[in-house]
Design an enzyme around this catalytic site. Structure first.
Site, short mmCIF file in Angstrom:
data_model
loop_
_atom_site.label_atom_id
_atom_site.label_comp_id
_atom_site.label_asym_id
_atom_site.label_seq_id
_atom_site.Cartn_x
_atom_site.Cartn_y
_atom_site.Cartn_z
N SER A 137 -2.79 12.26 5.91
CA SER A 137 -2.36 10.86 7.06
C SER A 137 -1.14 11.80 8.19
O SER A 137 -0.82 12.46 7.64
CB SER A 137 -1.30 10.16 5.63
N TYR A 161 3.54 9.08 -1.82
CA TYR A 161 2.45 8.53 -1.09
C TYR A 161 2.26 10.28 -0.32
O TYR A 161 0.82 10.91 -0.83
CB TYR A 161 2.33 7.91 -0.89
N LYS A 165 0.12 13.27 -0.85
CA LYS A 165 -1.59 14.03 0.45
C LYS A 165 -1.55 15.27 0.42
O LYS A 165 -2.43 16.14 0.79
CB LYS A 165 -1.08 13.09 2.01
P1 NAD Z 1 -8.87 2.19 0.62
O1 NAD Z 1 -7.59 0.89 -0.06
O2 NAD Z 1 -8.97 0.06 1.55
O3 NAD Z 1 -9.71 2.47 0.75
C1 NAD Z 1 -9.41 3.20 -0.18
C2 NAD Z 1 -10.55 3.26 -1.65
O4 NAD Z 1 -10.19 4.29 -1.97
C3 NAD Z 1 -10.55 1.87 -1.85
O5 NAD Z 1 -11.79 1.17 -2.04
C4 NAD Z 1 -10.01 2.21 -3.94
O6 NAD Z 1 -10.79 0.91 -4.39
C5 NAD Z 1 -10.73 3.46 -4.10
N1 NAD Z 1 -10.03 4.19 -4.93
C6 NAD Z 1 -9.15 4.72 -5.42
N2 NAD Z 1 -9.23 5.14 -6.12
C7 NAD Z 1 -10.41 5.62 -6.39
C8 NAD Z 1 -10.62 6.37 -7.42
N3 NAD Z 1 -9.55 7.46 -8.34
N4 NAD Z 1 -12.25 7.29 -7.69
C9 NAD Z 1 -13.10 6.23 -7.12
N5 NAD Z 1 -12.39 5.06 -6.42
C10 NAD Z 1 -10.97 5.13 -5.30
O7 NAD Z 1 -7.79 2.45 2.07
P2 NAD Z 1 -7.76 3.14 3.92
O8 NAD Z 1 -7.13 1.92 4.21
O9 NAD Z 1 -9.65 2.94 3.53
O10 NAD Z 1 -7.52 4.05 3.49
C11 NAD Z 1 -9.02 5.00 3.17
C12 NAD Z 1 -7.78 6.71 2.80
O11 NAD Z 1 -7.18 7.02 4.52
C13 NAD Z 1 -6.85 6.33 1.74
O12 NAD Z 1 -6.91 7.81 1.25
C14 NAD Z 1 -5.68 6.58 2.58
O13 NAD Z 1 -4.65 6.94 1.65
C15 NAD Z 1 -5.79 7.20 3.87
N6 NAD Z 1 -5.53 6.70 5.23
C16 NAD Z 1 -5.05 5.08 5.09
C17 NAD Z 1 -4.34 5.21 6.60
C18 NAD Z 1 -4.36 3.57 7.06
O14 NAD Z 1 -3.75 2.99 7.00
N7 NAD Z 1 -4.65 2.75 6.47
C19 NAD Z 1 -3.79 5.83 6.61
C20 NAD Z 1 -3.31 7.26 6.79
C21 NAD Z 1 -3.95 7.83 5.74
C1 UD1 Z 2 3.12 2.30 7.31
C2 UD1 Z 2 3.82 3.98 5.84
C3 UD1 Z 2 3.46 5.17 6.07
C4 UD1 Z 2 1.81 4.93 6.14
C5 UD1 Z 2 1.19 3.90 7.32
C6 UD1 Z 2 -0.28 3.86 6.85
C7 UD1 Z 2 6.04 3.36 5.58
C8 UD1 Z 2 7.73 3.82 6.05
N1 UD1 Z 2 4.96 4.05 6.68
O1 UD1 Z 2 3.86 4.05 8.22
O2 UD1 Z 2 3.57 6.37 4.84
O3 UD1 Z 2 0.93 6.17 6.02
O4 UD1 Z 2 1.83 3.69 6.88
O5 UD1 Z 2 -0.17 3.27 5.30
O6 UD1 Z 2 6.34 2.28 4.88
N2 UD1 Z 2 6.38 -3.60 10.95
C9 UD1 Z 2 7.73 -4.71 11.44
N3 UD1 Z 2 6.93 -5.80 10.22
C10 UD1 Z 2 6.36 -5.44 9.03
C11 UD1 Z 2 5.69 -4.34 8.82
C12 UD1 Z 2 5.94 -3.37 9.90
O7 UD1 Z 2 8.68 -4.58 12.06
O8 UD1 Z 2 6.17 -6.50 7.97
C13 UD1 Z 2 6.30 -2.17 11.98
C14 UD1 Z 2 7.83 -0.67 11.26
O9 UD1 Z 2 9.30 -0.97 11.46
C15 UD1 Z 2 6.56 0.06 12.23
C16 UD1 Z 2 5.48 -0.60 12.98
O10 UD1 Z 2 5.64 -1.93 12.81
O11 UD1 Z 2 7.33 0.33 13.67
C17 UD1 Z 2 4.33 0.03 12.16
O12 UD1 Z 2 4.12 -0.33 10.60
P1 UD1 Z 2 3.80 0.19 9.75
O13 UD1 Z 2 1.69 -0.37 9.57
O14 UD1 Z 2 4.00 -0.38 8.03
O15 UD1 Z 2 3.22 1.58 9.36
P2 UD1 Z 2 3.75 2.50 9.26
O16 UD1 Z 2 4.76 2.41 9.52
O17 UD1 Z 2 2.80 3.32 10.63
#
Ligand code: NAD
Ligand code: UD1
Length: 350
Positions: A137, A161, A165
């Site tokens: 991430s 978190y 990672k």
């Molecule tokens: P998500 O929660 O929708 O998907 C993760 C999946 O992993 C879920 O279906 C959950 O049931 C499964 N899971 C969790 N722990 C498990 C375990 N121990 N064994 C088997 N399955 C398990 O999340 P996502 O948004 O699809 O994100 C996927 C990955 O990408 C995650 O690792 C997350 O940290 C990373 N990531 C997501 C974002 C984002 O904004 N969505 C940003 C950066 C990184």
């Molecule tokens: C957040 C997490 C980051 C994680 C990422 C994806 C924090 C500080 N960071 O990042 O660790 O990897 O989500 O899961 O939580 N915002 C609003 N109102 C809201 C929500 C968000 O104004 O209710 C704004 C935030 O201030 C930011 C932007 O929207 O400027 C995006 O926010 P968000 O979707 O939470 O993502 P990140 O901050 O990038």
């Protein structure tokens, strides 16, 4: 050809990636504990495959399994071999991802995220499968003030978190170094994935109250009861609201396949790669584009800054471009259109 194991494949990014893999002809095995997803997603993926006149839904297998149960994970690998389709590569999405929850319960985050990854790599090694794409991430970069974040930007996660990672990245580096002849590893640092598949059949389905801007924006716009709270309008950005690099989840899905193919073909790789568009969008700009694209009104108000936030988080994606000769293509309008289509078709999720 062998099959691809997708851990966390029932989740938001995983489900879209599985669909893209199947469409490309891959045989896909989903392993998911369903701790943050629903079984229904599997039916939806199959439905999209059928609608496309494909019989490819047979290329999808699902195992409800927690990666911490190592015996079950081994069984999935051995069954794939016995079925004549050994697992050739793994895309590892499974993990917990809520920043707030990780601050309250770091033990859980280290347990789930790290132990799952160690078990997975141990089993992969045992079964001679050494190609892995890992979901890291951009949260690793902490509150960097750089305009564009490249892969050399200082790693400084500010919550459990993020540190979990980073712990997994370091673990994978050690595995690579000790056996550099045989492992191919890509650690993908995603920026802000939003949007949904254009069918509106699969999308982001947060369990509990979401924290991220896009699912909140969809919810508040749909329900018309409460305002979306914008966390501060005094940031040093174009209009004072936070700037992020939003990427369409279908572009992200495509990136995974390209990277998996790249590391499998070129072997002996240990890559850290930003996955973003390189373009920043403020919260107010996102709202404006969402309203215009979908002809709706987003109710919002400005509130105090959120602790731990950064003004601007935007990817330098030059390494992505030079490595794959590819960059994300889908526009913010498409992210807003597809996200809204998913919401109005599934107001309460799966
Ligand atoms: P998500 O929660 O929708 O998907 C993760 C999946 O992993 C879920 O279906 C959950 O049931 C499964 N899971 C969790 N722990 C498990 C375990 N121990 N064994 C088997 N399955 C398990 O999340 P996502 O948004 O699809 O994100 C996927 C990955 O990408 C995650 O690792 C997350 O940290 C990373 N990531 C997501 C974002 C984002 O904004 N969505 C940003 C950066 C990184
Ligand atoms: C957040 C997490 C980051 C994680 C990422 C994806 C924090 C500080 N960071 O990042 O660790 O990897 O989500 O899961 O939580 N915002 C609003 N109102 C809201 C929500 C968000 O104004 O209710 C704004 C935030 O201030 C930011 C932007 O929207 O400027 C995006 O926010 P968000 O979707 O939470 O993502 P990140 O901050 O990038």
């Amino acid at each position: 050809m062998g099959s691809i194991l997708v851990t966390g494949g029932a989740g938001f990014i995983g489900s879209h990636t599985c669909l893209s893999l199947i469409e490309k002809g891959y045989e896909v095995i989903i392993l998911d504990s369903l701790i943050n997803s629903k079984n229904e997603v599997i039916n939806r993926i199959k439905k999209i495959c059928k609608a496309n006149n494909d019989l490819l839904e047979k290329n999808l297998k699902f195992f409800k399994c927690d990666l911490r149960e190592i015996n079950k994970v081994e069984k999935i690998f051995s069954e794939a071999i016995n079925g004549g389709n050994p697992i050739k590569g793994v895309i590892h999405f499974a993990g917990l991802k809520s920043v707030g929850e990780s601050i309250k319960n770091p033990i859980l985050y280290w347990d789930v995220n790290l132990i799952s990854s160690i078990n997975l790599v141990r089993v992969m090694d045992k079964f001679d499968c050494r190609n892995i794409v890992f979901s890291s991430s951009a949260t690793l970069y902490g509150q960097s003030s750089k305009e564009l974040l490249n892969e050399e930007t200082e790693i400084k996660p500010i919550n459990p978190y993020g540190t979990s990672k980073y712990g997994i990245e370091l673990f994978l580096d050690d595995v690579f170094k000790s056996t550099s002849e045989i492992w191919s590893i890509a650690k993908l640092r995603y920026f802000n994935p939003i949007g949904a598949h254009c069918s509106g059949l699969i999308g982001e389905n947060p369990v509990g109250i979401p924290n991220n801007i896009f699912p909140l924006l969809l919810d508040k716009t749909y329900k018309k009861k409460e305002n979306l709270k914008i966390f501060g309008n005094d940031w040093p950005t174009i209009d004072g609201t936070g700037v992020r690099d939003y990427i369409h989840v279908m572009d992200l899905a495509e990136a995974h396949i390209k990277i998996l193919e790249h590391i499998t073909q070129t072997k002996n790789k240990n890559l850290n790669l930003n996955i973003g568009t390189g373009k920043g969008t403020s919260v107010l700009e996102l709202i404006k584009i969402f309203e215009k694209t979908n002809n709706v009104k987003v109710p919002f108000e400005i509130v105090d800054r959120r602790p731990g936030d950064a003004a601007s988080v935007v990817a330098d994606n030059q390494l992505l471009k030079s490595t794959l000769n590819w960059l994300p293509k889908l526009s913010l309008e498409e992210m807003c259109r597809d996200g809204w289509n998913w919401k109005i078709k599934n107001p309460f999720g799966y």
